[in-house]
Design a protein around this motif. Structure first.
Motif, PDB file in Angstrom:
ATOM      1  N   SER A  45       0.658  -1.335   0.022  1.00  0.00           N
ATOM      2  CA  SER A  45       0.306  -0.156  -0.100  1.00  0.00           C
ATOM      3  C   SER A  45       0.764   1.461  -0.062  1.00  0.00           C
ATOM      4  N   ILE A  46       0.500   2.094  -1.019  1.00  0.00           N
ATOM      5  CA  ILE A  46       0.924   2.892  -1.109  1.00  0.00           C
ATOM      6  C   ILE A  46      -0.163   4.664  -0.526  1.00  0.00           C
ATOM      7  N   TYR A  47       1.297   5.110   0.567  1.00  0.00           N
ATOM      8  CA  TYR A  47      -0.037   6.733   1.649  1.00  0.00           C
ATOM      9  C   TYR A  47       0.740   8.021   1.087  1.00  0.00           C
ATOM     10  N   ASP A  48      -0.230   8.654   0.464  1.00  0.00           N
ATOM     11  CA  ASP A  48       0.489   9.873   0.426  1.00  0.00           C
ATOM     12  C   ASP A  48       1.242  10.615   2.119  1.00  0.00           C
ATOM     13  N   ILE A  49       2.202  10.006   2.414  1.00  0.00           N
ATOM     14  CA  ILE A  49       2.344   9.960   3.753  1.00  0.00           C
ATOM     15  C   ILE A  49       3.832  10.896   3.475  1.00  0.00           C
ATOM     16  N   PRO A  50       5.011  11.902   3.284  1.00  0.00           N
ATOM     17  CA  PRO A  50       6.325  12.119   3.749  1.00  0.00           C
ATOM     18  C   PRO A  50       7.120  10.591   3.506  1.00  0.00           C
ATOM     19  N   ALA A  51       7.866  10.261   3.263  1.00  0.00           N
ATOM     20  CA  ALA A  51       9.176   9.484   4.101  1.00  0.00           C
ATOM     21  C   ALA A  51       9.895   9.718   4.983  1.00  0.00           C
ATOM     22  N   ILE A  70       9.977   3.257   2.675  1.00  0.00           N
ATOM     23  CA  ILE A  70      10.076   4.190   1.604  1.00  0.00           C
ATOM     24  C   ILE A  70      10.268   3.062   0.241  1.00  0.00           C
ATOM     25  N   VAL A  71       8.911   4.117  -0.353  1.00  0.00           N
ATOM     26  CA  VAL A  71       7.913   3.515  -2.151  1.00  0.00           C
ATOM     27  C   VAL A  71       8.890   4.758  -2.593  1.00  0.00           C
ATOM     28  N   ASP A  72       9.856   4.636  -3.911  1.00  0.00           N
ATOM     29  CA  ASP A  72      10.089   5.021  -4.861  1.00  0.00           C
ATOM     30  C   ASP A  72       9.907   4.902  -5.778  1.00  0.00           C
ATOM     31  N   VAL A  73       8.615   5.756  -6.630  1.00  0.00           N
ATOM     32  CA  VAL A  73       8.247   5.799  -7.843  1.00  0.00           C
ATOM     33  C   VAL A  73       8.995   6.147  -8.588  1.00  0.00           C
ATOM     34  N   SER A  74       9.699   5.290  -9.556  1.00  0.00           N
ATOM     35  CA  SER A  74      10.333   5.553 -10.591  1.00  0.00           C
ATOM     36  C   SER A  74       9.818   6.291 -11.931  1.00  0.00           C
ATOM     37  N   TYR A 101       7.825   7.479  -1.001  1.00  0.00           N
ATOM     38  CA  TYR A 101       6.260   8.252  -0.168  1.00  0.00           C
ATOM     39  C   TYR A 101       6.564   7.213   1.245  1.00  0.00           C
ATOM     40  N   LEU A 102       5.606   7.246   2.343  1.00  0.00           N
ATOM     41  CA  LEU A 102       5.352   5.958   3.066  1.00  0.00           C
ATOM     42  C   LEU A 102       5.167   5.183   2.394  1.00  0.00           C
ATOM     43  N   GLY A 103       5.183   4.011   2.564  1.00  0.00           N
ATOM     44  CA  GLY A 103       4.727   2.286   2.053  1.00  0.00           C
ATOM     45  C   GLY A 103       4.038   1.233   3.171  1.00  0.00           C
ATOM     46  N   ILE A 104       3.561  -0.102   3.554  1.00  0.00           N
ATOM     47  CA  ILE A 104       3.485  -0.898   3.729  1.00  0.00           C
ATOM     48  C   ILE A 104       3.152  -1.986   2.843  1.00  0.00           C
ATOM     49  N   LEU A 105       4.627  -3.371   3.396  1.00  0.00           N
ATOM     50  CA  LEU A 105       4.696  -4.142   2.319  1.00  0.00           C
ATOM     51  C   LEU A 105       4.370  -5.231   3.649  1.00  0.00           C
TER      52      LEU A 105
END
Length: 465
Positions: free
Chosen positions: A155-161, A232-236, A249-253
């Motif tokens: 899950s990718i959240y709109d929260i700063p990493a 930390i999710v890094d969308v490239s 973004y902040l993420g949960i894996l």
């Protein structure tokens, strides 16, 4: 009430044929499901099946009796073919010989049509981990694996990493409070889910017995290499399918499967497969169920239920953590491994087993994790036919659990965690980062199988123990 006493002569007297296995099958079924019922009522049930067996085909209790009455299943020892089905191994130099030989054995099954081994491959039971095998109208329970439907979910959240470091204690507490691991931890309050309305829980006797366990374990994770992580999710990739702008973004894996339900399904149907398709010693764990038989169809339904249950567990985990975060995800990416699918291979419908392998059809998204101190990757499949449209499911082990315990110390792990800025809750020595292959090497060996869309770097990791 006294226990049911039912003998072969009782069935012969009402017309059951003495040849074949139908009498033993019928007695086993009645003693298992009607052991406290009166004998005359059981005999009446068996008369009804004998009179019109076609009516009972597919029935959870009487289906196997009906199948034997209409088309007796002849059990005979199976021999391996002398030649292997076509196959490709990716990253062969980094894979142990034992894993390769397990694939070679599987490729000699008379039902095998094609195979592949992913660059994270290592030895397992039956198929190697990272093994992919396409078969004709048959499913191999140990080709799927014990943890049916084990999967990844991000899950990718709109929260700063940066919040992960600035509010670390808060996120540690969330994982401690809202995730459960192993065979005994469960949530105090169980969320309702539509999975529990599925007819398989009522119609398949083996699955029916697992309902309470499945209900109790919803939203929990297994032991071993299963985890829930903040990272930390890094969308490239600017053209990503989940429409999230390039950035961090902040993420949960999470990584887990179908819990006790899947394990019990695997155990039950593996035993039946070994009875029905006995194989030479080296191939014993590759016994299969014909999909034209009652047991084959029943396993297929149970396997799919277990896969959907695994998905429900992940969604429950992410729902609980999302509620604690007070935020809705921008996107969710997920995929099964340890599963079998009906797919077209070389123009023919086959059963494609992916035991520790990620589906990688063209354009399909998936997640390939590293270790607790190494990044994982959001990937897009290329649909490579030589891998049977598959990719690795992770970095893969380079040390067995036993070897890891013998050679790695807690001090080694603490240093690795500190060097990478990772906080670990639980986790055993057998799951140390050093027990796994270098994820970057694994990814380099499958550039023709997947494209990288983004990455996930673990920062707070929760595991069993």
């Amino acid at each position: 009430m006294a226990k049911l006493k039912l003998r072969g002569k009782d069935l012969i007297e009402i017309g059951y044929p003495q040849k074949g296995k139908v009498i033993s099958i019928a007695i086993d079924a009645m003693l298992k499901h009607y052991r406290r019922e009166r004998k005359d009522k059981v005999i009446q049930r068996l008369k009804s099946v004998l009179k019109n067996p076609e009516k009972y085909l597919g029935d959870g209790i009487f289906g196997k009796i009906a199948e034997e009455l209409t088309t007796p299943v002849h059990i005979e020892a199976k021999q391996l073919e002398t030649k292997r089905a076509p196959f490709t191994i990716f990253g062969e130099n980094g894979i142990q010989e034992e894993a390769k030989h397990q694939l070679y054995t599987a490729l000699k099954l008379p039902i095998a049509r094609a195979g592949a081994l992913m660059p994270d491959g290592h030895a397992g039971y039956g198929l190697p981990i990272g093994g992919v095998l396409a078969t004709k109208n048959a499913v191999i329970p140990y080709g799927v694996g014990v943890d049916i439907g084990c999967r990844m979910c991000l899950s990718i959240y709109d929260i700063p990493a940066s919040y992960l470091e600035g509010h670390k204690d808060k996120y540690v507490h969330m994982l401690q409070e809202h995730t459960k691991f192993g065979g005994f931890e469960t949530h105090r309050s169980i969320n309702d889910h539509e999975i529990f309305e599925r007819t398989e829980f009522k119609e398949i006797p083996t699955v029916k017995k697992l309902f309470k366990k499945a209900y109790r374990q919803l939203g929990s994770s297994g032991g071993g290499n299963h985890f829930v992580e903040f990272g930390i999710v890094d969308v490239s990739d600017v053209n990503n399918e989940f429409n999230v702008p390039v950035g961090k973004y902040l993420g949960i894996l999470s990584h887990s499967g179908s819990r006790g339900m899947g394990a019990n399904i695997a155990k039950h149907y593996t035993k039946l497969a070994i009875q029905q398709t006995p194989l030479p010693g080296e191939a014993k764990n590759l016994a299969w169920l014909d999909l034209d038989t009652h047991d084959g169809q029943e396993y297929w339904l149970a396997m799919n239920l277990a896969g959907d249950y695994a998905s429900a567990c992940h969604h429950d985990i992410h729902k609980r953590l999302g509620k604690a975060l007070g935020s809705r995800p921008l996107a969710m990416v997920e995929n099964h491994h340890n599963f079998a699918w009906k797919e077209i291979v070389n123009g023919e419908e086959l059963i494609v087993h992916r035991k520790g392998a990620t589906p990688a059809q063209k354009g399909v998204l998936g997640i390939i994790p590293g270790s607790m101190t190494a990044p994982g990757f959001i990937v897009r499949g290329t649909g490579n036919v030589h891998s049977l449209q598959s990719a690795s499911h992770g970095a893969g082990r380079q040390l067995s659990r036993r070897k890891a315990k013998q050679t790695i110390t807690q001090s080694d792990i603490k240093k690795q965690l500190k060097d990478h800025g990772v906080t670990l809750i639980g986790g055993g020595i057998d799951e140390a980062p050093m027990a796994y292959k270098n994820i970057h090497h694994v990814m380099a060996n499958q550039t023709e199988l997947v494209e990288v869309v983004g990455s996930f770097t673990p920062k707070i990791v929760r595991m069993d123990r």
